[in-house]
Enzyme design. Sequence first.
Site, short mmCIF file in Angstrom:
data_model
loop_
_atom_site.label_atom_id
_atom_site.label_comp_id
_atom_site.label_asym_id
_atom_site.label_seq_id
_atom_site.Cartn_x
_atom_site.Cartn_y
_atom_site.Cartn_z
N PRO A 85 0.75 -1.23 0.01
CA PRO A 85 0.22 -0.03 -0.02
C PRO A 85 0.94 1.31 -0.09
O PRO A 85 0.94 1.99 1.00
CB PRO A 85 -0.80 -0.06 1.40
CG PRO A 85 0.03 -0.87 2.32
CD PRO A 85 0.86 -2.04 1.42
N CYS A 86 1.58 1.65 -1.19
CA CYS A 86 2.04 2.89 -1.18
C CYS A 86 1.29 3.91 -1.05
O CYS A 86 1.83 5.13 -0.75
CB CYS A 86 3.08 2.88 -2.70
SG CYS A 86 2.25 2.65 -4.05
#
Length: 220
Positions: free
Chosen positions: A172-173
């Site tokens: 989850p950047c």
Amino acid sequence: MTARFGVKPFIFVTLRDQPMLSTQEAAVANRLRSVTDGKLVRTTISTPLGSMIAVADDVALHLLEFENRVALTGELRRLERDFGLIGLGSNTVLEILVAELEDYFAGESAAFQIPATQHGTAFEEAVWQALKQILPGQTRSYGDIAEVLGQPEKSREVGQANGANKISIVVPCHRVIGANGSLVGYGGGIWRKKWLLDHERRYAWASFEHKLAKASINAY
């Protein structure tokens, strides 16, 4: 249950080398091995935010990006350089991915169990592992992650590693924001980043309310 969005199957091609997995991913990956082990395939997945391109073999997911990401063409070329031509197709890993994305976008679960692998420098891989520790509904700054890694002077390098992530949502950047709280640096588009964060806050809040209600009932 009727699928809310789907995957397009085509033909498999051969992959030269197997990816390296973390110890945690290896146990799950072993259960996914089949007679077609070693073949890298690409498919298109429809989502509420637009089509995504996914690349996987029978062991792990290698790439998940929105179709209109500017860097996508280069990422696919690098995968082909390292592993050989990518065919169009589907496999067990991609089927699991579709199911988990359906749950995610429906607000039912944000827990991705699918094995995922990507190759980078030791620092990049440390950043990608740190991203997985950010819970849904939460955010961290580049500086926060640099602190966690014990290298507080490397917030800029954290930003670069965050941008090099090729496995959107699962890694989850989008949960990384600027030091001032601004939504910056998302290859899928800032509007998607905002949507994902708002969606996860709703999911996390609903989960909290459920636990709170259950605790209240148990108190009597």
